[in-house]
Design an enzyme around this catalytic site. Sequence first.
Site, PDB file in Angstrom:
ATOM      1  N   ASP A   1       1.152   1.138   6.824  1.00 46.88           N
ATOM      2  CA  ASP A   1       0.167   0.208   5.916  1.00 46.88           C
ATOM      3  C   ASP A   1      -1.215   0.999   6.061  1.00 46.88           C
ATOM      4  O   ASP A   1      -1.748   1.091   7.193  1.00 46.88           O
ATOM      5  CB  ASP A   1       0.009  -1.368   6.485  1.00 46.88           C
ATOM      6  CG  ASP A   1      -1.056  -2.129   5.909  1.00 46.88           C
ATOM      7  OD1 ASP A   1      -1.740  -1.513   5.094  1.00 46.88           O
ATOM      8  OD2 ASP A   1      -1.145  -2.999   6.294  1.00 46.88           O
TER       9      ASP A   1
ATOM     10  N   ASN B   1      -2.415   9.593  -2.245  1.00 44.28           N
ATOM     11  CA  ASN B   1      -2.098   8.947  -3.901  1.00 44.28           C
ATOM     12  C   ASN B   1      -1.717   7.575  -3.482  1.00 44.28           C
ATOM     13  O   ASN B   1      -1.716   6.632  -4.662  1.00 44.28           O
ATOM     14  CB  ASN B   1      -0.656   9.761  -4.066  1.00 44.28           C
ATOM     15  CG  ASN B   1       0.077   9.021  -5.194  1.00 44.28           C
ATOM     16  OD1 ASN B   1      -0.432   8.955  -6.294  1.00 44.28           O
ATOM     17  ND2 ASN B   1       1.217   8.319  -4.746  1.00 44.28           N
TER      18      ASN B   1
ATOM     19  N   TYR C   1      -9.178  -2.537  -8.705  1.00 39.64           N
ATOM     20  CA  TYR C   1      -8.839  -1.189  -8.573  1.00 39.64           C
ATOM     21  C   TYR C   1      -9.924  -0.241  -9.091  1.00 39.64           C
ATOM     22  O   TYR C   1     -10.016   0.766  -8.517  1.00 39.64           O
ATOM     23  CB  TYR C   1      -7.495  -1.020  -9.709  1.00 39.64           C
ATOM     24  CG  TYR C   1      -6.887   0.065  -9.847  1.00 39.64           C
ATOM     25  CD1 TYR C   1      -6.016   0.594  -8.766  1.00 39.64           C
ATOM     26  CD2 TYR C   1      -7.373   1.024 -10.752  1.00 39.64           C
ATOM     27  CE1 TYR C   1      -5.501   1.850  -8.803  1.00 39.64           C
ATOM     28  CE2 TYR C   1      -6.388   2.314 -10.875  1.00 39.64           C
ATOM     29  CZ  TYR C   1      -5.707   2.625  -9.965  1.00 39.64           C
ATOM     30  OH  TYR C   1      -5.154   3.884 -10.052  1.00 39.64           O
ATOM     31  N   GLY C   2     -10.554  -0.474 -10.055  1.00 42.76           N
ATOM     32  CA  GLY C   2     -11.582   0.375 -11.047  1.00 42.76           C
ATOM     33  C   GLY C   2     -12.626   0.805  -9.735  1.00 42.76           C
ATOM     34  O   GLY C   2     -13.027   1.799  -9.422  1.00 42.76           O
ATOM     35  N   ALA C   3     -13.219  -0.456  -9.223  1.00 48.05           N
ATOM     36  CA  ALA C   3     -14.322  -0.142  -8.384  1.00 48.05           C
ATOM     37  C   ALA C   3     -13.966   0.702  -7.076  1.00 48.05           C
ATOM     38  O   ALA C   3     -14.496   1.421  -6.394  1.00 48.05           O
ATOM     39  CB  ALA C   3     -14.635  -1.665  -7.728  1.00 48.05           C
TER      40      ALA C   3
ATOM     41  N   LYS D   1     -11.448   2.954  -6.888  1.00 45.94           N
ATOM     42  CA  LYS D   1     -11.061   4.203  -7.233  1.00 45.94           C
ATOM     43  C   LYS D   1     -12.547   4.967  -7.539  1.00 45.94           C
ATOM     44  O   LYS D   1     -12.360   6.324  -7.229  1.00 45.94           O
ATOM     45  CB  LYS D   1     -10.306   4.234  -8.471  1.00 45.94           C
ATOM     46  CG  LYS D   1      -8.819   4.168  -8.250  1.00 45.94           C
ATOM     47  CD  LYS D   1      -8.337   5.020  -7.309  1.00 45.94           C
ATOM     48  CE  LYS D   1      -6.628   4.960  -7.204  1.00 45.94           C
ATOM     49  NZ  LYS D   1      -6.080   5.756  -6.370  1.00 45.94           N
TER      50      LYS D   1
END
Length: 194
Positions: free
Chosen positions: A56, A83, A155-157, A159
Amino acid sequence: RPVLVTGASRGIGAAVAREFAAAGDRVAVHYSRSQAAAEAVAESLPGGPHVVTGADLGDASAVQAMVDEAAAGLGGLDVLVNNASSLGPVPLALLADTECEDLEAALAANLLGPFRLTKALLGSLTASARERRTALVVNISSDAAVTPYAGWGAYGASKAALAHLGRIWHEELAPHGVAVIGVDPGDMDTPMHA
């Protein structure tokens, strides 16, 4: 080259692991959910030896143990491919409907995990560079890191933060011969994207 690919039990990670193995590299196939899927990927890879390892990425002690296992199994690590990632809450939610814990989980998987891995591998990467071998960290990004899609906030923040973290790592590690790059593969037909 010995290569660690996180999230390599399916999707982009499995494809990346196959490409490295096809080029003659030894690959550590990381999984966080399905050991059986990771073992199937490792068994399908040409050459070897290859290693299957799980952790994890939000758990600091698990990350260090996984890095140690992969490095021992491959005789060091020259390349890290970050990834593995998490979308955050699914179904995707607007930020106003995103729980703080869901944002925290996305940041743990997509930002803190790659940070921990890169930090844990600094000794191995700089040793590779001193021996004039490839010393590379690849952070898999997303167009969600630069385009503000409604519902993709966690997710966007995470990445976007990973992209900037990678640029800073690159500036700091370039004098030591270690390159850090970000790659946005674009829309992919993967289970996570579906």
